[in-house]
Design an enzyme around this catalytic site. Structure first.
Site: not given
Ligand code: PLP
Length: 388
Positions: A72-73, A144, A174, A196, A232, A331
């Site tokens: 997601g990041t 989140n 989220q 995930h 890949t 995080c």
């Molecule tokens: N954006 C939100 C709102 C999230 O809650 C998170 C993860 O906690 C992310 C982005 C990042 O996702 P990833 O853990 O797959 O990097």
């Protein structure tokens, strides 16, 4: 490991057994690189294409608009750096965004828009931050930490009036387990999700990039994902993401109703048994016997601040009692700084230091809630006695 009450689903939620099974074939039998020409490669390619179709439908996109990536990041970074950086235009985001949006926005000198006490985006402040120079607005669908949902339709209306040429990105990471993202994110040009968070594997994300949106890749090389993300493809991960998306959409209505009831029992139970608790993102009950209004939040989110308590100490006692939760986002948990989300909502620093995120998921049970209701009030009382 002995049974625990896992209340940290917003950090990561367990994979569905069907997802593990669907992925297995691509570890064991079909291990080819999907860009190859032979039969096994074609099978791998077909599997990623099938997952792309499923995800596209779940997100209200066309298959060609899905860009698989590593998290997601990465999806958030790709949206901001890829669609805005170098365009000469400004980026605007909400103050309570995940760091995956906030940091890139800050890095390119973007503008940050405040929220109200309930965590809702201030649409007047958004209007004031917009002008013809803005290239991209990034606003999350669900937060989140607090679970608060933002109205993208209204954001798009404000943008149409004040920055009609700007692109809209939403971080739906989220939101996806709980909300019909296909419908709610329809006004967005770019949409991020992460496997995930909805029963898929870690390390797989996706960004919807609508056909009309020019995108500069962050990673260049072999030109995979239609030149938008080289490398890949993670075939088993993508297959797992597709399987998890299919299950999430099929079961969403039942999960939201069931988990929403569990969350309400948890939040109501803690508010009733502990003094000095502030629940974020809710409207106060309109009178005695009237339930607290949690309609602005996703169903799995219970976020509380306990007066006179340090969340690190509370998490320690909770874990000793078999309850796993977190202080803020995954995080930020463990960091000394109180959450930037609560700071933006105007919470006093001392109150924000006692925050606890209890996040439920599809596998949450009455037993998880029972455990939290048994452990947490006693833990808060113990910490307050020690501090007195
Ligand atoms: N954006 C939100 C709102 C999230 O809650 C998170 C993860 O906690 C992310 C982005 C990042 O996702 P990833 O853990 O797959 O990097």
């Amino acid at each position: 490991m002995s049974a625990v009450a896992y209340l940290d689903h917003a950090a990561s939620t367990p994979m569905h057994p069907e997802v593990v099974e669907a992925m297995r074939a691509f570890f064991e039998g079909c291990y080819a690189n999907p860009t190859g020409a032979h039969r096994m490669a074609r099978d791998a390619r077909r599997a990623t294409d099938d997952a792309r179709d499923v995800l596209a439908e779940a997100l209200g996109a066309r298959p060609g608009e899905i860009v698989f990536c590593g998290s997601g990041t990465e999806a958030d970074n790709l949206a901001i750096f890829g669609a805005a950086a170098g365009s000469g235009g400004a980026v605007v985001c909400g103050a309570t965004e995940h760091p995956a949006v906030l940091r890139p926005t800050e890095q390119i000198g973007g503008r940050v828009v405040g929220v109200d006490r309930g965590g809702m985006l201030d649409l007047d402040a958004l209007a004031a931050a917009l002008d013809g120079d803005v290239r991209l607005v990034s606003v999350m669908l669900a937060n989140n930490e607090t679970g608060v949902v933002w109205p993208l339709e209204e954001v798009a209306e404000v943008m149409a009036r004040h920055a009609p040429r700007a692109l809209l990105h939403t971080d739906a990471v989220q939101a996806f387990p709980w909300l019909d993202v296909a419908a709610l994110a329809a006004p967005a040009d770019l949409v991020s999700v992460s496997a995930h968070k909805f029963g898929g594997p870690k390390g797989v994300g996706a960004l919807v990039v609508r056909d009309r949106v020019p995108l500069k890749p962050l990673i260049v090389g072999g030109g995979q994902e239609a030149e938008r993300r080289s490398g890949t493809p993670n075939v088993s991960g993508i297959v797992g993401m597709g399987a998890a998306a299919e299950i999430t959409v099929a079961r969403r209505a039942e999960v939201v109703a069931r988990v929403g009831r569990l969350r309400d029992r948890l939040a109501d139970g803690l508010r009733a048994s502990v003094e000095g608790v502030v629940e974020s993102g809710v409207r106060p009950a309109a009178g005695a016997g009237v339930p607290v209004d949690r309609s602005a939040k996703v169903a799995g989110s219970c976020h509380l601040c306990f007066e006179g308590v340090e969340s690190e100490a509370l998490l320690f006692l909770a874990e000793r009692g078999g309850v796993y939760a977190s202080a803020a986002s995954a995080c930020a948990s463990g960091a000394e700084h109180p959450s930037h989300v609560l700071a933006a909502m105007g919470y006093r620093r001392d109150l924000a230091r006692g925050s606890l995120r209890l996040s439920l998921g599809a596998s949450s049970s009455e037993a998880d809630v029972d455990a939290a209701l048994a452990v947490l009030p006693a833990a808060v009382a113990q910490l307050r006695r020690a501090a007195a």
